[in-house]
Design a protein around this motif. Structure first.
Motif, PDB file in Angstrom:
ATOM      1  N   GLY A 126      -3.545  21.230   4.423  1.00 56.53           N
ATOM      2  CA  GLY A 126      -2.138  21.323   4.054  1.00 56.53           C
ATOM      3  C   GLY A 126      -1.521  22.624   4.533  1.00 56.53           C
ATOM      4  N   ALA A 127      -2.261  23.717   4.365  1.00 54.64           N
ATOM      5  CA  ALA A 127      -1.777  25.015   4.849  1.00 54.64           C
ATOM      6  C   ALA A 127      -1.708  25.031   6.366  1.00 54.64           C
ATOM      7  N   ALA A 178      -8.627  19.627   1.791  1.00 54.43           N
ATOM      8  CA  ALA A 178      -7.256  19.130   1.717  1.00 54.43           C
ATOM      9  C   ALA A 178      -6.256  20.286   1.639  1.00 54.43           C
ATOM     10  N   VAL A 179      -6.563  21.276   0.806  1.00 52.94           N
ATOM     11  CA  VAL A 179      -5.675  22.437   0.680  1.00 52.94           C
ATOM     12  C   VAL A 179      -5.601  23.191   2.010  1.00 52.94           C
ATOM     13  N   THR A 180      -6.750  23.364   2.659  1.00 56.14           N
ATOM     14  CA  THR A 180      -6.784  24.069   3.946  1.00 56.14           C
ATOM     15  C   THR A 180      -5.968  23.330   5.004  1.00 56.14           C
ATOM     16  N   ALA A 206     -11.431  18.684  -1.879  1.00 55.09           N
ATOM     17  CA  ALA A 206     -10.165  19.261  -2.327  1.00 55.09           C
ATOM     18  C   ALA A 206      -9.865  20.547  -1.558  1.00 55.09           C
ATOM     19  N   GLY A 207     -10.888  21.338  -1.310  1.00 52.24           N
ATOM     20  CA  GLY A 207     -10.699  22.561  -0.527  1.00 52.24           C
ATOM     21  C   GLY A 207     -10.262  22.253   0.894  1.00 52.24           C
ATOM     22  N   ARG A 222     -15.005  18.933  -4.942  1.00 47.60           N
ATOM     23  CA  ARG A 222     -14.348  20.235  -4.829  1.00 47.60           C
ATOM     24  C   ARG A 222     -14.245  20.662  -3.375  1.00 47.60           C
ATOM     25  N   LEU A 258      -5.665  15.340   7.225  1.00 45.43           N
ATOM     26  CA  LEU A 258      -5.358  15.480   5.796  1.00 45.43           C
ATOM     27  C   LEU A 258      -5.349  14.119   5.114  1.00 45.43           C
TER      28      LEU A 258
END
Length: 268
Positions: free
Chosen positions: A14-15, A10-12, A7-8, A4, A83
């Protein structure tokens, strides 16, 4: 590190890839632009000034735009690389969990497989982003040219582009400004040819490693063998595609002027 958390990250990242480049590239005084339209307008004005000067040396306004675009691509390249690294680690964990999850329920295995596919696809996309932004970092001037072609078709900008087309079509001795454009256009494609060749070599080595692991895995571990074989096939096919990209860019490096003319004529 828990999945998790990865994944966090990765999202960060990506943003950050979308939001961070513009403000970070503008860290130098006077080095930023309010939006893409402002950048494109500044580029067209700076390019017209540069072209009319008849010199191969960038004018201050042109240098400002090119330097900004270099920093912009550097931030994107670093963010995309981070990323990609995070997604690789996350993808490995997901596929390992799927391969070793014989006792898991069908729903759980399906979730792991779906997540693994999504992460793998996004990782490949992020690798393509790394390649494109490293290319843009190496040759920021050439990577700005699409903004000129996509700009307004009237006024001084249109007249300047028509002069560029006429010189390229004439086939004579290019002006210093045009020679810089031709040389940078060639470097732009040389950069991608080299980058793609390196990536193809890395994917080939990865495929060999996967098939060795596949050969050394007991036949009773069917799920693990299927995962290794699937990735082995993909990793063996991708170098063919990336190799074609390298070859196509190499042909342009050999004779860049006709390709640059086709670009300005909208043939790309």
């Amino acid at each position: 590190m828990p999945g998790r958390v990865l994944a966090g990250f990765a999202v960060t990242l990506g943003a950050a890839f979308v939001l961070a480049p513009a403000p970070l590239a503008a860290i130098r005084p006077g080095g930023g632009f309010t939006d893409q339209g402002h950048l494109a307008g500044s580029l067209r004005a700076a390019f017209a000034e540069y072209w009319q000067s008849g010199s191969g040396v960038f004018s201050p306004s042109m240098r400002n735009v090119v330097d900004y675009w270099l920093r912009y691509h550097l931030v994107k390249a670093v963010t995309a690389a981070l990323l990609f690294a995070v997604l690789v680690v996350l993808g490995v964990r997901l596929w390992k969990a799927f391969a070793l999850g014989a006792r898991l329920g069908v729903g759980r295995r399906a979730t792991l497989a779906s997540a693994g596919v999504v992460v793998t696809m996004v990782a490949l996309f992020s690798l393509a982003l790394v390649m494109a932004n490293v290319q843009g970092s190496v040759t920021p001037f050439a990577s700005l040219l699409p903004m000129l072609v996509d700009g307004p078709g009237s006024g001084e900008a249109a007249g300047t582009l028509e002069q560029v087309r006429q010189q390229l079509a004439g086939g004579g001795q290019p002006s210093p400004a045009l020679q810089v454009m031709i040389d940078d256009f060639a470097r732009y494609h040389l950069a991608m040819a080299v980058i793609a060749a390196i990536v193809a070599a890395g994917l080939t080595a990865f495929s060999v490693l996967l098939w060795k692991r596949f050969a050394g895995t007991a036949r009773t571990e069917r799920r693990t063998r299927r995962v290794l074989a699937s990735f082995g096939v993909v990793a063996a096919l991708l170098p063919l595609l990336v190799g074609l990209i390298s070859a196509a860019n190499t042909t342009i490096v050999i004779d860049p002027a006709p390709a640059l003319l086709a670009f300005f004529q909208g043939g790309w």
